[in-house]
Design an enzyme around this catalytic site. Structure first.
Site, PDB file in Angstrom:
ATOM      1  N   SER A  10     -37.652 -84.406   5.834  1.00  0.00           N
ATOM      2  CA  SER A  10     -36.979 -83.122   5.629  1.00  0.00           C
ATOM      3  C   SER A  10     -36.038 -82.880   6.801  1.00  0.00           C
ATOM      4  O   SER A  10     -36.481 -82.758   7.949  1.00  0.00           O
ATOM      5  CB  SER A  10     -37.994 -81.988   5.550  1.00  0.00           C
ATOM      6  OG  SER A  10     -37.322 -80.767   5.792  1.00  0.00           O
ATOM      7  N   HIS A  35     -34.734 -85.307   2.111  1.00  0.00           N
ATOM      8  CA  HIS A  35     -35.187 -84.014   1.586  1.00  0.00           C
ATOM      9  C   HIS A  35     -34.354 -82.908   2.223  1.00  0.00           C
ATOM     10  O   HIS A  35     -34.284 -82.785   3.450  1.00  0.00           O
ATOM     11  CB  HIS A  35     -36.674 -83.821   1.888  1.00  0.00           C
ATOM     12  CG  HIS A  35     -37.253 -82.592   1.255  1.00  0.00           C
ATOM     13  ND1 HIS A  35     -37.578 -82.520  -0.085  1.00  0.00           N
ATOM     14  CD2 HIS A  35     -37.558 -81.377   1.779  1.00  0.00           C
ATOM     15  CE1 HIS A  35     -38.065 -81.325  -0.357  1.00  0.00           C
ATOM     16  NE2 HIS A  35     -38.050 -80.600   0.758  1.00  0.00           N
ATOM     17  N   ASP A  37     -33.565 -78.974   2.431  1.00  0.00           N
ATOM     18  CA  ASP A  37     -34.168 -77.659   2.204  1.00  0.00           C
ATOM     19  C   ASP A  37     -33.120 -76.552   2.228  1.00  0.00           C
ATOM     20  O   ASP A  37     -32.505 -76.302   3.264  1.00  0.00           O
ATOM     21  CB  ASP A  37     -35.227 -77.378   3.279  1.00  0.00           C
ATOM     22  CG  ASP A  37     -36.493 -78.170   3.045  1.00  0.00           C
ATOM     23  OD1 ASP A  37     -37.032 -78.097   1.923  1.00  0.00           O
ATOM     24  OD2 ASP A  37     -36.937 -78.868   3.969  1.00  0.00           O
ATOM     25  N   MET A  39     -32.448 -72.623   1.929  1.00  0.00           N
ATOM     26  CA  MET A  39     -33.120 -71.317   2.042  1.00  0.00           C
ATOM     27  C   MET A  39     -32.084 -70.219   2.130  1.00  0.00           C
ATOM     28  O   MET A  39     -31.043 -70.386   2.780  1.00  0.00           O
ATOM     29  CB  MET A  39     -33.998 -71.296   3.291  1.00  0.00           C
ATOM     30  CG  MET A  39     -35.026 -72.418   3.334  1.00  0.00           C
ATOM     31  SD  MET A  39     -36.105 -72.243   4.763  1.00  0.00           S
ATOM     32  CE  MET A  39     -37.062 -73.756   4.633  1.00  0.00           C
ATOM     33  N   HIS A  69     -34.083 -79.225  -2.417  1.00  0.00           N
ATOM     34  CA  HIS A  69     -35.189 -78.293  -2.674  1.00  0.00           C
ATOM     35  C   HIS A  69     -34.633 -76.883  -2.536  1.00  0.00           C
ATOM     36  O   HIS A  69     -34.403 -76.408  -1.424  1.00  0.00           O
ATOM     37  CB  HIS A  69     -36.320 -78.581  -1.663  1.00  0.00           C
ATOM     38  CG  HIS A  69     -37.448 -77.610  -1.709  1.00  0.00           C
ATOM     39  ND1 HIS A  69     -38.422 -77.558  -0.742  1.00  0.00           N
ATOM     40  CD2 HIS A  69     -37.770 -76.650  -2.624  1.00  0.00           C
ATOM     41  CE1 HIS A  69     -39.298 -76.607  -1.040  1.00  0.00           C
ATOM     42  NE2 HIS A  69     -38.918 -76.030  -2.165  1.00  0.00           N
ATOM     43  N   MET A  71     -34.831 -73.142  -2.347  1.00  0.00           N
ATOM     44  CA  MET A  71     -35.672 -71.960  -2.119  1.00  0.00           C
ATOM     45  C   MET A  71     -34.721 -70.776  -2.132  1.00  0.00           C
ATOM     46  O   MET A  71     -34.455 -70.147  -1.095  1.00  0.00           O
ATOM     47  CB  MET A  71     -36.417 -72.099  -0.783  1.00  0.00           C
ATOM     48  CG  MET A  71     -37.526 -73.149  -0.849  1.00  0.00           C
ATOM     49  SD  MET A  71     -38.061 -73.737   0.762  1.00  0.00           S
ATOM     50  CE  MET A  71     -36.853 -75.028   1.034  1.00  0.00           C
ATOM     51  N   MET A 140     -45.975 -77.534  -3.051  1.00  0.00           N
ATOM     52  CA  MET A 140     -45.894 -77.055  -1.670  1.00  0.00           C
ATOM     53  C   MET A 140     -47.306 -77.044  -1.077  1.00  0.00           C
ATOM     54  O   MET A 140     -48.221 -76.453  -1.658  1.00  0.00           O
ATOM     55  CB  MET A 140     -45.331 -75.629  -1.617  1.00  0.00           C
ATOM     56  CG  MET A 140     -43.884 -75.473  -2.047  1.00  0.00           C
ATOM     57  SD  MET A 140     -42.715 -76.515  -1.170  1.00  0.00           S
ATOM     58  CE  MET A 140     -42.934 -75.972   0.523  1.00  0.00           C
ATOM     59  N   ASP A 178     -44.978 -81.321  -0.109  1.00  0.00           N
ATOM     60  CA  ASP A 178     -44.069 -80.821   0.935  1.00  0.00           C
ATOM     61  C   ASP A 178     -44.800 -79.832   1.831  1.00  0.00           C
ATOM     62  O   ASP A 178     -45.180 -78.748   1.379  1.00  0.00           O
ATOM     63  CB  ASP A 178     -42.876 -80.145   0.236  1.00  0.00           C
ATOM     64  CG  ASP A 178     -41.789 -79.690   1.194  1.00  0.00           C
ATOM     65  OD1 ASP A 178     -41.915 -79.915   2.408  1.00  0.00           O
ATOM     66  OD2 ASP A 178     -40.807 -79.101   0.693  1.00  0.00           O
TER      67      ASP A 178
HETATM   68  C1  DX5 Z   1     -40.718 -75.654   3.932  1.00  0.00           C
HETATM   69  C2  DX5 Z   1     -39.860 -76.832   3.548  1.00  0.00           C
HETATM   70  C3  DX5 Z   1     -40.349 -78.144   4.025  1.00  0.00           C
HETATM   71  C4  DX5 Z   1     -40.492 -78.291   5.503  1.00  0.00           C
HETATM   72  C5  DX5 Z   1     -41.558 -79.286   5.757  1.00  0.00           C
HETATM   73  O1  DX5 Z   1     -40.286 -74.544   3.235  1.00  0.00           O
HETATM   74  O2  DX5 Z   1     -39.742 -76.916   2.146  1.00  0.00           O
HETATM   75  O3  DX5 Z   1     -39.586 -79.212   3.477  1.00  0.00           O
HETATM   76  O4  DX5 Z   1     -39.327 -78.684   6.156  1.00  0.00           O
HETATM   77  O5  DX5 Z   1     -41.733 -79.366   7.133  1.00  0.00           O
HETATM   78  P1  DX5 Z   1     -43.030 -79.981   7.778  1.00  0.00           P
HETATM   79  O6  DX5 Z   1     -43.134 -81.398   7.332  1.00  0.00           O
HETATM   80  O7  DX5 Z   1     -42.753 -79.809   9.223  1.00  0.00           O
HETATM   81  O8  DX5 Z   1     -44.200 -79.159   7.300  1.00  0.00           O
HETATM   82 ZN    ZN Z   2     -38.831 -78.701   1.166  1.00  0.00          ZN
END
Ligand code: DX5
Ligand code: ZN
Length: 229
Positions: A10, A35, A37, A39, A69, A71, A140, A178
């Protein structure tokens, strides 16, 4: 286990000032997927990166699959932008879309692979009518919004349930996890039926910038654990 395991660092935990180089380095060290992310400070209480950054990675020369991903809420408006920016997978949280079937179809129409993401406490009911339309189910194992949180163990039961559903229907759907995954627990996660492993802080936090083989050791450790699963 004959499953084809994939490691998906990620980039949330990467050094954003040198993102292209960071992605090159984890891929060179043996990672399979990037990956990504996204947000929005609305669906989750944090704000990260959008389609421009995805496009920049593609232009930089990244050819590995990009696993976006989302969010974000609402979901649909941003999907064509990510498709144009070079996303491979686009996964979203069902509770963030008013019309889950429509959103899955939109991702497919845009030429990407759709996936659904379930928060730790979100039930799996929606899979009854959607599983055969998906390329990925993402579980998750932390509450979304931040890297570096602790793995929530009850998600292993959920993983076993989704694996059973996929296998019982003879589908070729990836099962991804994840949050809080690292060398200490990746083997247990694999044994629960997961095939694709997101790891943010475990990968990017494991190495010093000055180390020329920065990510080889940690990705090697993840692979070694998977080989024993
Ligand atoms: C959290 C993200 C993850 C996050 C995982 O909302 O979707 O992808 O970056 O990070 P680690 O591996 O540090 O838990
Ligand atoms: Zn993620």
């Amino acid at each position: 286990m004959a499953r084809n395991f994939r490691i998906a660092p990620s980039i949330l935990s990467a050094n954003f000032a040198r993102l292209g180089e960071e992605v090159d380095n984890v891929l060179r060290a043996g990672a399979d997927i990037v990956h990504f992310d996204v947000m929005d400070n609305h669906y989750v209480p944090n704000l990260t990166i959008g389609p421009l950054v995805c496009e920049a990675l593609k232009k930089h020369g990244v050819t590995a699959p990009i696993d976006v991903h989302l969010m974000v809420k609402p979901v649909d408006r941003i999907i064509p932008d990510f498709a144009k920016a070079g996303a491979t997978y686009i996964t979203f949280h069902p509770e963030a879309s008013e019309h889950v079937d429509r959103t899955i179809a939109l991702i497919r129409e845009c030429g990407c692979k759709p996936g659904l993401v379930f928060n730790p406490a979100t039930p799996l009911d929606v899979l009854e009518y959607t599983l055969d339309k998906l390329d990925m189910v993402l579980l998750m194992s932390v509450n979304p919004g931040f890297g570096g949180q602790k793995f929530i163990p009850y998600v292993l039961d959920k993983a076993r349930r989704v694996r059973q559903m996929i296998d019982a229907r003879g589908l070729n759907v990836s099962l991804e996890i994840d949050g809080g995954v690292g060398p200490a627990n990746i083997r247990d996660v694999a044994q629960a039926g997961v095939d694709t492993f997101v790891a943010g802080s475990a990968v990017f936090g494991a190495a010093k910038d000055s180390d020329p083989n920065r990510y080889d050791t940690v990705i090697g450790a993840l692979r070694a654990e998977l080989a024993r699963a």
